[in-house]
Enzyme design. Structure first.
Site, PDB file in Angstrom:
ATOM      1  N   CYS A  79       0.841  -1.194   0.000  1.00 52.33           N
ATOM      2  CA  CYS A  79       0.000   0.000   0.000  1.00 52.33           C
ATOM      3  C   CYS A  79       0.883   1.254   0.000  1.00 52.33           C
ATOM      4  CB  CYS A  79      -0.989  -0.036   1.160  1.00 52.33           C
ATOM      5  SG  CYS A  79      -2.355   1.149   0.985  1.00 52.33           S
ATOM      6  N   HIS A 182      -3.835  -4.538  -0.319  1.00 49.72           N
ATOM      7  CA  HIS A 182      -3.462  -5.180   0.951  1.00 49.72           C
ATOM      8  C   HIS A 182      -3.545  -6.695   0.785  1.00 49.72           C
ATOM      9  CE1 HIS A 182      -3.294  -1.683   3.671  1.00 49.72           C
ATOM     10  NE2 HIS A 182      -4.189  -1.163   2.832  1.00 49.72           N
ATOM     11  N   GLU A 184      -2.727  -8.970   2.822  1.00 47.63           N
ATOM     12  CA  GLU A 184      -3.172  -9.594   4.070  1.00 47.63           C
ATOM     13  C   GLU A 184      -4.681  -9.515   4.251  1.00 47.63           C
ATOM     14  OE1 GLU A 184      -2.607  -5.270   5.225  1.00 47.63           O
ATOM     15  OE2 GLU A 184      -1.771  -6.694   3.778  1.00 47.63           O
TER      16      GLU A 184
END
Length: 206
Positions: A79, A182, A184
């Site tokens: 990011c 992102h 994750e």
């Protein structure tokens, strides 16, 4: 061992949990002199580019990350962390970045909703790159950002996404890589991408 950089502007909790699910050892690191103990670095980031660079410079983390990258070990920016890898940003004035990749961070143009937030498909540009192993064109990942990267050299672009026009999603130059989204928070696709990076840190991927 992967080092997760803490400079006061990263979403460390969800990223740490993702690494734990993968079973890869990691440590959160805020001391520049500790970086040489790791086989790879993750540079997360949420917030404004200029503030992030100031935070890094205040503790000497900017130069430490550059030295680490120059050693040939893998670095992945996520990011805002990806944007910091580039030459400069025009977010709230002109700010110099880490300069590990050539290009500029610019604001979205036209009448698009900002921030760009939600699930978007990956348009793969370099299917054979090891960071993209097991990732197919059209898979969805989760974005949250108001600025995006204008790459200077197309060979550094691994994937983009469509937000009215192509928006840089994944970049790489040698062992330095970045993901605007992102991973994750991007389900199985994001976990696969993180796993590929972790394998790169282990020397499994070249």
């Amino acid at each position: 061992m992967i080092g997760v950089i803490d400079y006061g502007m990263g979403n460390l909790f969800s990223l740490s949990k993702a690494l734990e699910r993968l079973g890869y050892p990691y440590e959160v690191v805020a001391e520049p002199e500790q970086l040489n103990t790791y086989s790879g670095l993750l540079v997360p980031g949420v917030g404004a580019f200029g503030d992030a660079m100031r935070n890094m410079q205040d503790i000497g983390m900017d130069l430490a990350i550059v030295r680490f990258a120059e050693s040939g070990r893998p670095v992945l920016g996520i990011c805002l962390g990806m944007q910091l890898l580039f030459s400069e940003s025009e977010e709230h004035g002109l700010h110099k970045g880490l300069g590990l990749l050539p290009g500029r961070v610019i604001r979205f143009q036209g009448e698009r909703k900002v921030p760009h937030m939600g699930w978007n498909q990956l348009e793969i540009k370099q299917e054979k790159h090891p960071l993209l192993a097991g990732v197919s064109p059209g898979e969805y990942v989760y974005f949250v950002h108001s600025y995006h990267v204008q790459v200077e050299r197309k060979e550094h672009l691994l994937a983009d996404t469509d937000y009215g026009y192509p928006v840089t999603a994944i970049v790489a130059k040698g062992q330095v890589a970045g993901m605007q989204f992102h991973p994750e928070k991007s389900g199985a696709t994001g976990i696969r991408l993180l796993q590929n990076f972790a394998k790169q840190c282990e020397g499994v991927l070249s």
